[in-house]
Design a protein around this motif. Structure first.
Motif, short mmCIF file in Angstrom:
data_model
loop_
_atom_site.label_atom_id
_atom_site.label_comp_id
_atom_site.label_asym_id
_atom_site.label_seq_id
_atom_site.Cartn_x
_atom_site.Cartn_y
_atom_site.Cartn_z
N GLY A 17 14.75 -5.69 -38.05
CA GLY A 17 14.90 -7.07 -37.61
C GLY A 17 14.49 -7.21 -36.15
N PHE A 18 13.75 -8.28 -35.84
CA PHE A 18 13.30 -8.50 -34.47
C PHE A 18 13.24 -10.00 -34.21
N HIS A 19 13.91 -10.43 -33.15
CA HIS A 19 13.86 -11.85 -32.78
C HIS A 19 13.72 -11.96 -31.27
N THR B 70 17.21 -13.50 -24.70
CA THR B 70 17.22 -12.06 -24.94
C THR B 70 16.41 -11.72 -26.18
N VAL B 71 16.14 -10.43 -26.35
CA VAL B 71 15.50 -9.92 -27.56
C VAL B 71 16.57 -9.24 -28.41
N ILE B 72 16.62 -9.57 -29.69
CA ILE B 72 17.58 -8.97 -30.61
C ILE B 72 16.81 -8.06 -31.57
N ILE B 73 17.26 -6.80 -31.69
CA ILE B 73 16.59 -5.83 -32.56
C ILE B 73 17.64 -5.17 -33.45
N ASP B 74 17.36 -5.08 -34.74
CA ASP B 74 18.25 -4.42 -35.70
C ASP B 74 17.63 -3.12 -36.18
N ASP C 101 24.40 -1.69 -42.03
CA ASP C 101 24.45 -0.23 -42.10
C ASP C 101 23.94 0.43 -40.82
N GLY C 102 23.70 -0.36 -39.80
CA GLY C 102 23.16 0.18 -38.57
C GLY C 102 23.71 -0.51 -37.34
N VAL C 103 22.83 -0.80 -36.39
CA VAL C 103 23.25 -1.44 -35.15
C VAL C 103 22.33 -2.60 -34.80
N ARG C 104 22.85 -3.51 -34.00
CA ARG C 104 22.06 -4.61 -33.43
C ARG C 104 22.08 -4.44 -31.91
#
Length: 381
Positions: free
Chosen positions: A118-120, A125-129, A218-221
């Motif tokens: 995921g990328f926004h 800010t930039v959000i990455i999953d 199942d991971g991190v943001r």
């Protein structure tokens, strides 16, 4: 006819000329199609460019089937040659954020054998999953490595490999790709299929700074800022640290020590105040011993203080105790009537006095928007 994408030929192109292929009314303005454009359309997590076409504002840009449409706030005649100008501050910010995200994602995915799912690229800010459980300590380590890579100023490489070359090429991608594939590479850090615009070398990213790491699915943001955004964020933090340090009479980098000192002093002061309140509430409660129902008004105090005073008086009065603390038309209240169901009565109180709150087992707490006279009238009813 597909639109020629000038932003792939030169991501630093700010001004260009193009012919208007069509212009039609659309939702939000006019949909203008050019034979070529330097305006990047929204896609791949990156927002669209803004700017002007011969003075007409470009509000949004989208691509469909290879044709790029510019949403403008005014019409442009078909066949006319127009001068396009990119909002460069917006474009370069997007280039810094997107390129910084590539560098850290390449390093994280390589280190933790995970995917960027995921990328926004947001306004702030930039959000990455990522689909791996990555600790904050590991994220900070990658941040240090990414900044060292940026300061080494490695050049960007862009490839349009053939299908045979692509099949033999290791690269990151969030989905299955068809047709011509653009591979963006920061050698030694990342190689990824990407349609976005990027800086020409890593040094132009300037700086990357992670702001947070939260568990997500199942991971991190992760939350990230790069380049000018990182500078503004850290400058704002420093200004606040300076102001806080001045208030605490400490240097900016000693603010945490100063806050901990104030917290200790505040805790000690609260303990002294609580002891003094307990003594005062004891004196007040003795005045109402055996008096049955009690309605007591006090100056403003904390909700906890209102409850504790009500506890003290209720223990000795032998009836229902109601304490209201406040002034004007704003009061906090606590009501105790042991072994009684007062829920209906409290509902009526809140309705009559514009209040909110409740409780159970003979206790209720809340607030009302009414003056002392109105409260007394309700209790006299």
């Amino acid at each position: 006819m597909e639109t020629v994408k000038l932003y792939y030929e030169d991501a630093y192109l700010r001004r260009f000329e193009a012919a208007v292929v069509s212009c039609e009314p659309s939702k939000g303005g006019w949909a203008v199609v050019l034979d070529r454009t330097a305006f990047y359309p929204e896609g791949g997590g990156q927002p669209a460019d803004h700017g002007t076409l011969s003075g007409v504002r470009v509000l949004d840009v989208h691509e469909k089937g290879g044709v790029i449409s510019h949403t403008c706030d005014g019409p442009l005649p078909a066949g006319e040659t127009v001068c396009g100008e990119i909002d460069w501050a917006r474009r370069f910010d997007h280039m810094q954020q997107h390129s910084g995200e590539h560098i850290v994602s390449g390093m994280l995915c390589e280190s933790f054998h995970c995917d960027n799912v995921g990328f926004h690229l947001g306004a702030d800010t930039v959000i990455i999953d990522y689909n791996a459980d990555i600790s904050w300590e590991s994220v900070q380590k990658v941040e240090r490595l990414a900044n060292e890579y940026i300061w080494a100023d490695r050049p960007l490489q862009v490839l349009w490999p053939t299908s045979e070359e692509l099949a033999a090429l290791p690269y990151r991608s969030k989905k299955e790709l068809t047709g011509a594939v653009r591979i963006v590479s920061f050698p030694g850090a990342d190689r990824c299929a990407c349609c976005g615009t990027h800086v020409s070398s890593a040094g132009q990213v300037g700086l990357v700074k992670f702001l947070s790491c939260q568990k997500f699915r199942d991971g991190v943001r992760l939350e990230l800022v790069c380049g000018g955004r990182a500078l503004r964020y850290l400058s704002g933090c420093w200004e606040q640290a300076v102001a806080a340090g001045q208030a605490l009479s400490v240097k900016p980098l000693a603010v945490v020590d100063g806050v901990e000192r104030i917290q200790r002093e505040l805790g000690e002061e609260k303990a002294r105040c609580a002891a003094a309140e307990a003594e005062l509430f004891g004196h007040i409660s003795r005045e109402y011993a055996g008096q049955g129902d009690v309605l007591l008004f006090r100056p403003p105090m904390s909700s906890d203080g209102v409850r504790r005073l009500c506890d003290a008086v209720s223990a000795v009065c032998g009836g229902r105790c109601a304490v209201f603390a406040g002034e004007g038309v704003a009061y906090k209240y606590a009501v105790i009537h042991p072994d009684q169901d007062i829920r209906g009565w409290v509902k009526a109180l809140n309705s009559a006095l514009h209040g909110r709150g409740g409780g159970r087992d003979g206790f209720a707490q809340g607030s009302v928007q009414a003056d002392e006279a109105a409260i007394r009238t309700f209790f006299a009813g």
